[in-house]
Design an enzyme around this catalytic site. Structure first.
Site, PDB file in Angstrom:
ATOM      1  N   ASP A   1      44.169  37.726  29.190  1.00 34.58           N
ATOM      2  CA  ASP A   1      42.894  37.207  28.686  1.00 34.58           C
ATOM      3  C   ASP A   1      43.086  36.430  27.385  1.00 34.58           C
ATOM      4  O   ASP A   1      42.537  35.349  27.204  1.00 34.58           O
ATOM      5  CB  ASP A   1      41.903  38.354  28.489  1.00 34.58           C
TER       6      ASP A   1
ATOM      7  N   ASP B   1      43.724  45.999  44.176  1.00 36.70           N
ATOM      8  CA  ASP B   1      45.181  46.167  44.143  1.00 36.70           C
ATOM      9  C   ASP B   1      45.591  47.622  44.344  1.00 36.70           C
ATOM     10  O   ASP B   1      46.701  48.016  43.991  1.00 36.70           O
ATOM     11  CB  ASP B   1      45.733  45.682  42.792  1.00 36.70           C
TER      12      ASP B   1
END
Length: 693
Positions: free
Chosen positions: A420, A267
């Protein structure tokens, strides 16, 4: 007349003990003997009498030398600290002021500043009262003098303050302090239970075990069908310092090539870094590794958006498991063989999590203190929850997921900065089980600067509160047992994510300094000293080499409660800072095996043009331009340190309270407040992350 035998008086040193005895003889040559005690003649001789003046002089000189050395050492440290403060606060050398981007972020600093100004004003009253002889605060039972005792206008104001303090301020502080002490004890009991559970696991040698029979064959081509297909993802963003070592480590994992695919999910918004990563991927692709490079033009959702985009590829459906490694993680070649076999014959298993190990844990004091916290997290919290509950928070990396579990749980969502933990909670609500492997370790880095650590902790503590608001209805309406619901709500979120930063900041950073000015609400010594030291002892048990740092660890944890409390509030009430995602700065530390392979990587760079003979001319010219810029790039300039206003304000508040405790002769409170204030001062001046010699 016969002489008197009174020499025993010298040995008795003029102490009149015992009963005098008179002896009379028929034909006396002498008449009287006086004995001051029954055993006076048998007393030991004072050994100091045998020392001459020269020996005494040398002893005194040695003691004086030790005292002068200690004083000079303290003076040197104090002078160096004053010099640093002078440079950063007066001359503004190498200083960048830390300030919030939004007005809401300054609210906590304003509250602390009000407390500081109030404490300074009260201290002025107390000092004047001390020198005037109005020692009312020394008596635990408050005494208000009558009108006949009033001698001046200042005395009248002081008496009015005492009355107002006893009637209005003390009850409120007492109620809040008792509430925080109760929370403190509950959280301490939780830590003790976790520690006992860890000891039980060690004693019984409980750990997940696998059957190695299916992996004994050395002929990979004939037994390749026995290996499940695994997808490895390496999400990264502008990771110039660590991209090479992470890609290299993942590409060396021992697994059949036809059953393995590596995705490098870049990214980065820096074109030069993009080309460097592309080059590294091309190098390993030329060596026969199944590795592909993916880059998103529109960077939405941060890491969650990156993973979600990668999982949408058509070829992902051909794979059964996905392993995730952040850019600074370096797995061992046998990582998949240590983790993937746990899924065999266990269809309810959704996640296998490995432990983190740190290559730079001894870099400075900050990294050592982080190692204490993270060792307790992995050794105790994750292991106990994995063994007894089959649930824990996914650490975001160094783990293997069953792709079916990800899909049935809704996949990666971009609604929080802790994607997460989000996917772990949703998978748990859907009935999936987790396994934690404490003996499988993956090398990584911890932040080496306070700025990077502070931003990381802000994200780790604001995200869970933001997730708690979103997941609470789903937890309540889920089909899991009531015990699992209570564990999620009370223990996982409230106790360990909300209560811990709340009572740490409120009790030790606000209430404790205020009680110095309100003796009626004074905290007992066991709350300030004994219980915190015992809990710090439990936290350090998983990393025994850190025992010399138990006191700095306790003080630093209280200091970090400011950042954690601020992050918790911003996440709970969804303030603007709770949506910020700042990439944790890495330095590119390598293990010994990585350093040994450095020469091989350098030799590969020499033959880059030959490796890329299939590339276009534009790509080669762009690669050459980047390499030339890399060669002539100037040496990096050392980043300027910052000044953190909240920490400095709390430092002066605690130091002010320590002066007040000194006036009232409160020894334990004085030392705790003094050391805690100095710790806040060092952190506020950004000195906690300096390199260790």
């Amino acid at each position: 007349m016969a002489p008197r035998l009174d020499f025993f008086n010298f040995w008795a040193k003029d102490t009149n003990k015992g009963t005098p005895v008179v002896v009379t003889m028929e034909n006396p040559n002498f008449s009287v003997v006086e004995i001051d005690g029954p055993d006076a003649a048998f007393r030991p001789v004072d050994k100091s009498r045998g020392k001459n003046a020269k020996q005494v002089t040398w002893v005194l000189l040695l003691k004086a030398h030790r005292a002068v050395s200690c004083i000079s050492w303290l003076a040197t440290i104090f002078w160096a600290l004053l010099g640093t403060i002078k440079k950063r606060l007066i001359y503004r050398e190498g200083v960048a002021m830390e300030s919030g981007k939004l007005g809401k972020q300054k609210l906590l600093f304003t509250v602390i500043r009000v407390f500081l100004v109030t404490s300074l004003a009260i201290l002025a009253f107390e000092v004047v009262a001390y020198f005037k002889g109005w020692h009312y605060f020394r008596n635990p039972s408050l005494h208000i003098p009558g009108t006949s005792d009033i001698q001046s206008l200042l005395h009248m104001v002081y008496v009015a303050w005492l009355t107002f303090r006893a009637d209005y301020i003390a009850p409120a502080i007492q109620a809040l302090s008792k509430f925080c002490v109760v929370l403190f004890l509950i959280q301490s009991i939780d830590r003790m239970i976790l520690s006992v559970g860890c000891l039980w696991i060690k004693f019984k040698k409980i750990k997940p075990r696998i059957d190695w029979d299916s992996l004994k064959s050395d002929d990979v081509e004939k037994t390749g069908y026995e290996y499940p297909r695994v997808l490895i993802q390496i999400p990264m963003c502008n990771e110039k310092e660590v991209y090479e070592q992470s890609i290299s480590a993942v590409c060396q994992i021992d697994w059949p090539k036809e059953c393995l695919l590596i995705q490098v999910l870049d990214d980065s918004d820096d074109e030069s870094i993009q080309w460097l990563i592309k080059t590294e991927v091309a190098n390993w692709s030329q060596r026969g590794i199944n590795i592909i490079y993916r880059h998103r033009v529109v960077r939405t959702g941060y890491k969650a958006g990156n993973l979600k985009s990668a999982m949408s590829c058509d070829y992902v459906k051909d794979y059964e498991f996905v392993a995730i490694f952040d850019a600074d993680f370096q797995p061992n070649p046998d990582f998949l063989k240590q983790t993937v076999p746990h899924f065999k014959d266990n269809p309810e298993l959704g996640l296998v999590q490995a432990r983190w190990a740190f290559v730079n844990k001894d870099e400075n004091l900050l990294t050592r203190l982080q190692n204490v916290n993270l060792c307790f997290h992995f050794e105790v919290e994750q292991q106990v929850n994995g063994v007894f509950l089959n649930f824990f928070g996914f650490n975001g990396t160094a783990g293997v997921w069953r792709i079916k579990a990800l899909e049935e749980s809704g996949g990666w969502l971009e609604r929080t900065t802790v994607e997460d933990m989000d996917i772990a909670v949703r998978a748990h609500l859907n009935g999936w089980k987790f396994i934690y492997l404490n003996d499988v370790k993956v090398l990584c880095e911890v932040p080496e600067s306070y700025e990077a650590y502070r931003k990381q902790q802000h994200r780790w503590h604001s995200g869970p509160m933001q997730l708690f608001r979103l997941c609470l209805p789903a937890i309540i309406t889920s089909k899991i047992t009531a015990w699992k619901k209570a564990n999620l709500i009370v223990l996982f979120f409230l106790l360990r994510k909300l209560i811990l930063p709340f009572y740490s900041f409120t009790l030790f950073c606000i209430i404790l300094p205020l009680t110095m000015f309100v003796p009626e609400a004074e905290l007992p010594a066991w709350v300030i000293c004994y219980v915190p030291v015992f809990m710090s002892f439990l936290n350090i048990l998983p990393s025994p080499k850190s025992f010399p740092f138990i006191v700095p660890y306790l003080l630093f944890e209280n200091t970090m409660s400011v950042t954690k409390f601020n992050a918790m509030v911003s996440g709970l009430f969804q303030l603007g800072s709770s949506y910020e995602w700042v990439i944790t700065k890495k330095t590119g530390r390598s293990s010994e095996s990585d350093l040994m392979a450095a020469a091989e990587r350098e030799s590969k760079m020499v033959n880059q043009l030959q490796v890329h003979r299939g590339a276009s001319e534009s790509e080669l010219s762009e690669l050459n331009r980047i390499m030339e810029q890399k060669e002539v790039a100037p040496k990096p300039i050392k980043k300027a340190n910052k000044i953190y206003r909240k920490e400095l304000a709390l430092a002066f508040l605690l130091l002010t309270a320590s002066v007040r405790s000194l006036l009232s002769a409160q020894g334990v409170h004085f030392y705790f407040l003094l050391f805690q204030g100095v710790t806040f001062l060092l952190v506020g001046l950004d000195l906690i992350g300096e390199q260790m010699s």
